[in-house]
Design a protein around this motif. Sequence first.
Motif, short mmCIF file in Angstrom:
data_model
loop_
_atom_site.label_atom_id
_atom_site.label_comp_id
_atom_site.label_asym_id
_atom_site.label_seq_id
_atom_site.Cartn_x
_atom_site.Cartn_y
_atom_site.Cartn_z
N LEU A 295 -7.42 5.63 -4.42
CA LEU A 295 -7.77 4.42 -3.69
C LEU A 295 -6.71 3.92 -2.70
N PRO A 296 -5.43 3.85 -3.11
CA PRO A 296 -4.44 3.34 -2.16
C PRO A 296 -4.36 4.19 -0.89
N ASP B 126 -6.85 5.97 0.28
CA ASP B 126 -8.12 5.72 0.94
C ASP B 126 -8.04 4.46 1.79
N LEU B 127 -7.45 3.41 1.20
CA LEU B 127 -7.35 2.13 1.90
C LEU B 127 -6.52 2.28 3.16
N GLY B 128 -5.51 3.11 3.09
CA GLY B 128 -4.66 3.27 4.26
C GLY B 128 -5.15 4.35 5.19
N ARG C 272 -2.43 5.98 -10.15
CA ARG C 272 -2.78 5.25 -8.94
C ARG C 272 -1.52 4.60 -8.33
N ARG D 70 0.81 -1.19 0.00
CA ARG D 70 0.00 0.00 0.00
C ARG D 70 0.86 1.26 0.00
#
Lengths: 861, 264
Positions: free
Chosen positions: B117-118, B120-122, B163, B93
């Motif tokens: 997104l990456p 967001d995920l973290g 991304r 990530r």
Amino acid sequence: MFRLTFAQMRKSVGKLVSAGIAIAIGTAFVAATLLAGNIMTSTSTDSVAATLADADAHLDLGGTVGLAPEAITSLDATAGVAVVSPQVQTYINVRRGEREVGTLAVSAAAEPRLEAQKLTSGAWPAATNEVALPAAVAERLGATVSGTVDIVGYTFDEAKGESEETTTTVTVTGLLDDPSGAYVSFDGALVGQVDDVLAWNGGSLVTSALVTLDAGADPATVLPALADAARAELVAAGTSDEDAAQVRALTKQQYADERIAQLSGDTNTVMYVVLAFGALALVVAGLVIANTFQVLVAQRTRTLALLRCVGATKKQLRASVLLEAGVLGTLASLTGILVGAIGVQALLAVLGTRDLGVPLPQTIEVTPAVVLVPLIAGVVVTVLAAFAPARGATRVAPLAALRPADAPSVRGGSKARLLLAVVLTVVGGAMLAGGIAVANAGEEPRPEIGLLLGIPGGALSFVGLIVGSVFWIPAVAAGIGALLSRTGASARLASANTLRNPRRTAATSTALLIGVTLVAMMSTGAASARATFNDQLDSHFAVDVLVEASGSSDGSGNLDTVREKVAAVPGVAATVPVTSTYVDKIELTLPDGPVPLGSTEVSGIDPTAARTVLHDPRKIDGLEDGVLLVDSSRELHLAATGAVVTRADGTTLDLRVKVITGGLGTHMVTATTMKQIAPDATASTLFVRLDSDNPVRTVDDIRTQVQDLGAWVTGAVAERAMFEQVINVLLAVVVGLLAVAVVIALIGVTNTLSLSVLERQRENATLRAIGLSRKQLRSTLAIEGLLIAIVGTLLGVVLGLVYGWSGAATVLGSFGDVSYAVPWRDIALALVVSVVAGLLASVLPARRAVRTSPVEALAVD
Amino acid sequence: MNTTVVPGSTGTVSARGLTKVYGKGAGQVVALDHVDVDFAPGRFTAIMGPSGSGKSTLMHLLAGLDSATSGSSRIGDTEITALGDDALTELRRTRIGFVFQSFNLLPMFTAEQNILLPLDLGGNKVDKEWFATLVQTLGLGERLTHRPAELSGGQQQRVAIARALITKPDVVFADEPTGNLDSRSGAEVLSFLRRSVRELGRTIIMVTHDPAAAAYADRVVLIADGRIAGDISDPTPESVLAGLDALRTLETTPVAATPGGGQA
Ligand SMILES: Nc1ncnc2c1ncn2[C@@H]1O[C@H](COP(=O)(O)OP(=O)(O)OP(=O)(O)O)[C@@H](O)[C@H]1O
Ligand SMILES: [Mg+2]
């Protein structure tokens, strides 16, 4: 094509199995219902046949006045007839001392082998005024063999033109058991001599007889001859030919069949109602199936297109999908039928070990209907559900084989669907509203017309909402999803995923919504009914139990004793004595001069104590020393500034006045003020408050305690408890039946999630590759399941409330003010179940999803 | 815009004795056979070799997507082969970016949501300036609100590159990033990749079949039969073709491959 279909089925076995479970549950339900119906029918057939004992035939003089017993007996002169044993039944009460039991009395047969019951001790009655009692009745009465009991019958007194009670003392000669269940609804029947039983109901003629034939006699010739002989006797006794023509002699089998045809009407009604729930379960299963096939077809787009490229016709593709559905439907239905049959058989085995008083069959009876009805229903539902997806399969263009396989895009609904949904909902809603209006129309409420309008209206609008679910459910899901999205990346992913395929989300949620709506509707309706009746009971009966000593204001001497006894009964929380007296006159002081009150009864109670027994303490609001609490709804009285009470001895007392509407129905004063009004009056009535688990029993106990003291007990609480019990049992049964549909719908949620996981394997792998942890992937799926389940449940609860209240307004409107209750406990339960189920539904799919290695994202398919 | 910056923070990607064996017994395939290789930070390296030679496998092991049979791979000081799933996820990530052959954007998200997104995920904050730089460099300004279905293949791949770069990873792995693109879009994507190395100071390791694509890189590592079989600095399409031809002769007469020396 067959080979291809089966090859494809093998590839999708997992998906098909979970869809099959949905259908199997539905068909199991239907099969079990039919089997249970068969058992009910055969049990009652057995019990009817048992009343004939070892007789060969039954002679029925129904439709005529009948013959004297001797005339019947002498019909055995007919060639081939061995014995004709007259049969009489009547309802009587048997009394012994204080105890009295209602039962059925039947005449003793000419031979013991014609008796339906078995003798367990003593002997059959052989002379007049002798009886044999069912063991259960004897036990309740405390009667023993050689003891005596009183038979209470009624005879019609021609002279007076009314029924009169007659009492006959009889000797008990034996005790009976009813192993074949001939008189199962009465715990067995009392047996007495024919003439005695006739005397107890004031008659002398018999219209029914048991018949045995000589060995080797042919019923086909003997029975018509017997019937003719009976007709001849009847005509000789003055019966018209026309009436005599109704005499019939039937073999045992014919008789039982005929009786069952009459009896099973009720059994069938019950079965049809239960089958309606089975149909509902199948409809919900159909939604689950439709979803599954939609995904199967979408996933096979490439294969289907390839087949089109190499020359498969649209028809062949459609046939392949429908064949698949047919095979799935057949296998799942057969499984369901087997499970249903095993379930009922297991239940029989368990019930067989208990003594239910009914001789249950050992094994289930599998009739063709038991197999065919669920099988056909299951297959038809599955194939119908696969129809739309099958059409989708034919729409796949051969070119699709050449394009890269992207996630299938699924359209929302069509314009026609939207129109249909809106029309159904609006028309149905209007009918529902009209039904409520008619049922509550001020002067002339017509609840029956309201129901005729409201039930189809409600059903129509619900169908409309379901047809339109693809439009509005995703919108609601989006709203809830947006709320959830604030909690983090997993929730954002989940809610985005939920909205990707509005049709599937809508169908999954709808399956749940149907069950939940119906459950919520039932429980809201029940809660509203309960609340409405409780309110009414509250206003009619301010206290749980009322005990009046000796029924006159004078029997006061023993109220203290009564109170002591009542207070000692377990389940009694509080007792408060009330003193009542009639004064000479009560005049209200009004601005325009004094006005006398119609009722001159005044009751005194201690206000503090009263609050411990009254359900609604507002009924004595403002009661204090020196105040007369007037219960009146007349406008005129409201302006009262004071009251003058004229005592029995002519002296007067000035009191302040408080007017209250909906009080205790009498003018109240405090106990202290009562002493001033009537110093000698003593308490005659007891207000009792219960805190019992079983109020009906407590009221009975109170009654037993004070009966000897001549006190009179009324218990609104008992009525209420009985009423609640009826509602609760009905509700539990209905909700239990509906639960099947909810379970199927929850399987649908799991199914949808597994399908999503399969469909998004590459996407999930990508996410894993760019940094989605296993935990996040799991919670994404959990939130997705939760979202689908919550949306279905929440909307179901809301719709259920609306429909439940509408129903309550229609049915109860004419009874008075309807209380619109919210069954919070049930709603909370539904939400908890759906949250847990939504989360659980994601467990298996998530396990599969996290197992996928991110490497797959890089693989080019 | 800054030029030729080599950030000091990023570490060298390296493999030592890296071995991957698929299957067991008779059906056993040695996809990687004791590979020693280093990739310097701030460089654009292409991995080339015949089909089935182990390029993808090497990349998966270097990126911690798959576990090695033996040997080790590291990014800077981090021993990837020793990490558990959660640590690997965290590593992917924050320190690794991916560009896939088939773009692998999420269809339900817009270009902007896909890029972020990456982060967001973290649950990490967006570096607005960096985002703007990426969008401008990759020419995505007009396309941020579009969904993948509304973008061309080349545009989708540019979104995928953004991304991969949004977290300023130590290294970006790209497996045939131009495999699904026509030659013009492919050239566009490759020049973006080169610019992200030259102008944005990133490290990129790319697997490709195309000698023309490999020529965009600073260095080409050749791999054959699961072993390093050659190393070309400042490649041109011609030198790459020559190297591949040499491999073919090598394949017919198996010789111990020259280990690709860790050059900087
Ligand atoms: N999951 C797997 N199971 C078994 N063998 C595998 C697996 N993945 C790869 N292999 C084998 O390992 C070897 C190397 O595969 P790899 O995918 O790394 O090759 P590649 O160089 O990327 O080839 P290509 O240029 O075709 O993509 C091949 O022989 C392949 O068959
Ligand atoms: Mg490869």
